[in-house]
Design a protein around this motif. Structure first.
Motif, PDB file in Angstrom:
ATOM      1  N   ILE A 161       0.843  -1.203   0.000  1.00 52.53           N
ATOM      2  CA  ILE A 161       0.000   0.000   0.000  1.00 52.53           C
ATOM      3  C   ILE A 161       0.876   1.250   0.000  1.00 52.53           C
ATOM      4  CG2 ILE A 161      -1.615   1.360   1.409  1.00 52.53           C
ATOM      5  CD1 ILE A 161      -2.963  -1.248   2.214  1.00 52.53           C
ATOM      6  N   MET A 162       1.935   1.233   0.815  1.00 55.93           N
ATOM      7  CA  MET A 162       2.811   2.401   0.877  1.00 55.93           C
ATOM      8  C   MET A 162       3.593   2.581  -0.425  1.00 55.93           C
ATOM      9  SD  MET A 162       2.011   3.743   3.673  1.00 55.93           S
ATOM     10  CE  MET A 162       3.166   5.106   3.467  1.00 55.93           C
ATOM     11  N   ARG A 163       4.032   1.486  -1.042  1.00 58.89           N
ATOM     12  CA  ARG A 163       4.746   1.600  -2.322  1.00 58.89           C
ATOM     13  C   ARG A 163       3.843   2.182  -3.395  1.00 58.89           C
ATOM     14  NH1 ARG A 163       7.024  -3.249  -0.410  1.00 58.89           N
ATOM     15  NH2 ARG A 163       5.501  -4.526  -1.542  1.00 58.89           N
ATOM     16  N   ASP A 164       2.600   1.718  -3.440  1.00 62.56           N
ATOM     17  CA  ASP A 164       1.650   2.246  -4.423  1.00 62.56           C
ATOM     18  C   ASP A 164       1.344   3.714  -4.155  1.00 62.56           C
ATOM     19  OD1 ASP A 164       1.572  -0.238  -5.589  1.00 62.56           O
ATOM     20  OD2 ASP A 164      -0.361  -0.820  -4.717  1.00 62.56           O
ATOM     21  N   LEU A 165       1.226   4.066  -2.881  1.00 64.96           N
ATOM     22  CA  LEU A 165       0.940   5.455  -2.515  1.00 64.96           C
ATOM     23  C   LEU A 165       2.090   6.364  -2.924  1.00 64.96           C
ATOM     24  CD1 LEU A 165      -1.102   7.309  -1.071  1.00 64.96           C
ATOM     25  CD2 LEU A 165       0.100   6.827   1.065  1.00 64.96           C
TER      26      LEU A 165
ATOM     27  N   ALA B  41       4.252   5.738  -5.372  1.00 71.13           N
ATOM     28  CA  ALA B  41       4.284   5.777  -6.833  1.00 71.13           C
ATOM     29  C   ALA B  41       3.195   6.690  -7.400  1.00 71.13           C
ATOM     30  CB  ALA B  41       4.129   4.362  -7.393  1.00 71.13           C
ATOM     31  N   SER B  42       2.089   6.835  -6.665  1.00 71.93           N
ATOM     32  CA  SER B  42       0.984   7.673  -7.141  1.00 71.93           C
ATOM     33  C   SER B  42       1.299   9.161  -7.074  1.00 71.93           C
ATOM     34  CB  SER B  42      -0.271   7.397  -6.300  1.00 71.93           C
ATOM     35  OG  SER B  42      -0.159   7.999  -5.004  1.00 71.93           O
ATOM     36  N   GLY B  43       2.345   9.537  -6.334  1.00 74.66           N
ATOM     37  CA  GLY B  43       2.697  10.946  -6.172  1.00 74.66           C
ATOM     38  C   GLY B  43       2.001  11.636  -5.018  1.00 74.66           C
ATOM     39  N   LYS B  44       1.124  10.908  -4.303  1.00 72.59           N
ATOM     40  CA  LYS B  44       0.362  11.533  -3.220  1.00 72.59           C
ATOM     41  C   LYS B  44       1.230  11.938  -2.026  1.00 72.59           C
ATOM     42  CE  LYS B  44      -4.287   9.693  -4.034  1.00 72.59           C
ATOM     43  NZ  LYS B  44      -4.938  11.009  -4.079  1.00 72.59           N
ATOM     44  N   LEU B  45       2.422  11.342  -1.922  1.00 71.29           N
ATOM     45  CA  LEU B  45       3.313  11.682  -0.810  1.00 71.29           C
ATOM     46  C   LEU B  45       4.327  12.762  -1.170  1.00 71.29           C
ATOM     47  CD1 LEU B  45       3.963   8.059   0.490  1.00 71.29           C
ATOM     48  CD2 LEU B  45       2.528   9.804   1.568  1.00 71.29           C
ATOM     49  N   ASP B  46       4.362  13.157  -2.454  1.00 64.46           N
ATOM     50  CA  ASP B  46       5.370  14.121  -2.901  1.00 64.46           C
ATOM     51  C   ASP B  46       5.239  15.460  -2.187  1.00 64.46           C
ATOM     52  OD1 ASP B  46       6.272  12.165  -4.585  1.00 64.46           O
ATOM     53  OD2 ASP B  46       5.529  13.081  -6.427  1.00 64.46           O
ATOM     54  N   GLU B  47       4.004  15.927  -2.025  1.00 67.50           N
ATOM     55  CA  GLU B  47       3.807  17.235  -1.382  1.00 67.50           C
ATOM     56  C   GLU B  47       4.259  17.210   0.074  1.00 67.50           C
ATOM     57  OE1 GLU B  47      -0.341  18.128  -2.065  1.00 67.50           O
ATOM     58  OE2 GLU B  47       0.198  19.562  -3.644  1.00 67.50           O
TER      59      GLU B  47
ATOM     60  N   ASP C 144      13.320   6.495  -0.992  1.00 69.48           N
ATOM     61  CA  ASP C 144      12.040   6.304  -1.680  1.00 69.48           C
ATOM     62  C   ASP C 144      11.015   5.560  -0.832  1.00 69.48           C
ATOM     63  OD1 ASP C 144      12.819   7.596  -3.991  1.00 69.48           O
ATOM     64  OD2 ASP C 144      13.573   5.771  -4.951  1.00 69.48           O
ATOM     65  N   LEU C 145      11.483   4.849   0.189  1.00 69.89           N
ATOM     66  CA  LEU C 145      10.599   3.955   0.932  1.00 69.89           C
ATOM     67  C   LEU C 145       9.936   4.658   2.119  1.00 69.89           C
ATOM     68  CD1 LEU C 145       9.660   1.004   1.111  1.00 69.89           C
ATOM     69  CD2 LEU C 145      11.627   0.560   2.592  1.00 69.89           C
ATOM     70  N   TRP C 146       8.605   4.566   2.157  1.00 72.21           N
ATOM     71  CA  TRP C 146       7.828   5.048   3.296  1.00 72.21           C
ATOM     72  C   TRP C 146       7.307   3.840   4.082  1.00 72.21           C
ATOM     73  CZ3 TRP C 146       5.765  10.021   4.719  1.00 72.21           C
ATOM     74  CH2 TRP C 146       6.199  11.092   3.910  1.00 72.21           C
ATOM     75  N   TYR C 147       7.093   4.046   5.385  1.00 77.68           N
ATOM     76  CA  TYR C 147       6.552   2.990   6.239  1.00 77.68           C
ATOM     77  C   TYR C 147       5.250   3.474   6.884  1.00 77.68           C
ATOM     78  CZ  TYR C 147      11.365   1.238   6.000  1.00 77.68           C
ATOM     79  OH  TYR C 147      12.585   0.801   5.574  1.00 77.68           O
ATOM     80  N   SER C 148       4.310   2.546   7.035  1.00 76.83           N
ATOM     81  CA  SER C 148       3.087   2.816   7.794  1.00 76.83           C
ATOM     82  C   SER C 148       3.226   2.223   9.187  1.00 76.83           C
ATOM     83  CB  SER C 148       1.877   2.193   7.094  1.00 76.83           C
ATOM     84  OG  SER C 148       0.750   2.183   7.967  1.00 76.83           O
ATOM     85  N   LEU C 149       2.938   3.026  10.206  1.00 74.41           N
ATOM     86  CA  LEU C 149       2.963   2.567  11.589  1.00 74.41           C
ATOM     87  C   LEU C 149       1.540   2.592  12.142  1.00 74.41           C
ATOM     88  CD1 LEU C 149       6.131   4.540  12.775  1.00 74.41           C
ATOM     89  CD2 LEU C 149       6.010   2.258  11.778  1.00 74.41           C
TER      90      LEU C 149
END
Length: 294
Positions: free
Chosen positions: A73-77, A79-85, A107-112
């Motif tokens: 889910i985090m990788r897709d998020l 890649a979607s650009g939603k985390l860029d801002e 590049d890697l985000w984690y969900s906690l």
């Protein structure tokens, strides 16, 4: 005596920065994450009965439940650009505190994402204290910075990550006394964040992450008590309110709490662990790691 934010971070290993992310931006990412959790796991924020069944593959203990499978889910998020801002909002703050062009995000985000467990009273945890990076002799900076991004208003009863502030400096001191060389395998395991930092990795002297806690327990009664069970009132008083000082290094247990839009910058050499979520709500915190630049 007043310290700059950077000096405060160097002393404590933790720096909280308020209102870094616009709340509308936070709400958009929060909403998207819950949609994906609902789609993938059948877990709905407004239906507690769906939060956990055997099919949801929770990890954790009775104190809090986390979710396996958030990586995709985090990788897709990402890649979607939603985390860029969000990244674009964090970077100038990191530059301001730590120096321009000093740290860059991976590049890697984690969900906690944490759900309530079965415990009824929050307590300073006594188990699973650990570090996520070794302490290197002669290097006061970590290889990476962990940046926690609050999507919810997180209070102490919601199971925040819990840290011993100042413990990275205790680890540095131990590394000088107990550190060893010939740690090329360990250094290579962290290549994503330390590549290029060492000309000759075999000459680097460091203390591995799993060799920090035992000598602290051996030399310091405060740590001996930290890893033993005790009543919430006593432990909160002893470890959060009072803290301790040894070798000129102050240490306290700190809960990583904040409001939606806040961030906390964390030194992964600090001892830390999870704590019980005794609230009635799940909570969403994200983590983005920054790599040190040459």
């Amino acid at each position: 005596m007043t310290f700059s934010k950077h000096e405060d971070f160097q002393n404590k290993g933790i720096l909280k920065l308020a209102n870094v992310i616009d709340v509308d931006m936070v709400a958009d990412v929060q909403s998207h994450l819950w949609q994906e959790v609902s789609h993938k796991f059948g877990i709905h924020l407004d239906e507690p009965s769906t939060w956990f069944s055997n099919a949801h593959n929770p990890v954790g203990d009775a104190g809090a439940k986390r979710l396996n499978g958030m990586g995709s889910i985090m990788r897709d998020l990402k890649a979607s650009g939603k985390l860029d801002e969000i990244e674009h909002a964090i970077q100038p703050v990191i530059d301001h505190v730590f120096g321009a062009h000093t740290w860059r995000p991976l590049d890697l985000w984690y969900s906690l994402l944490s759900f309530p467990g079965s415990e009824s009273a929050w307590n300073v945890p006594h188990k699973s204290w650990h570090c996520d990076e070794p302490a290197v002799v002669g290097d006061t900076e970590p290889w990476s910075l962990f940046v926690f991004v609050f999507l919810d208003n997180v209070t102490a009863d919601m199971g925040p990550t819990t840290v011993v502030s100042g413990s990275h400096r205790r680890a540095e001191r131990l590394a000088t006394a107990l550190g060893t060389s010939n740690n090329a395998a360990l250094i290579n395991a962290f290549e994503s964040v330390n590549s290029g930092l060492f000309e000759n990795p075999e000459d680097v002297t460091l203390l591995p992450m799993d060799q920090v806690l035992a000598p602290l327990i051996q030399e310091d009664p405060w740590f001996q008590e930290l890893v033993k069970e005790g009543s919430p009132d006593q432990r909160i008083q002893r470890f959060i309110e009072e803290g301790n000082s040894l070798h000129g290094i102050e240490q306290k247990v700190v809960t990583l709490t904040g409001a939606a839009g806040d961030i906390i910058v964390f030194d992964p050499r600090c001892l830390h662990t999870f704590s019980a979520n005794v609230s009635a709500l799940p909570r969403q915190v994200l983590r983005l790691d920054f790599k040190r630049q040459l």
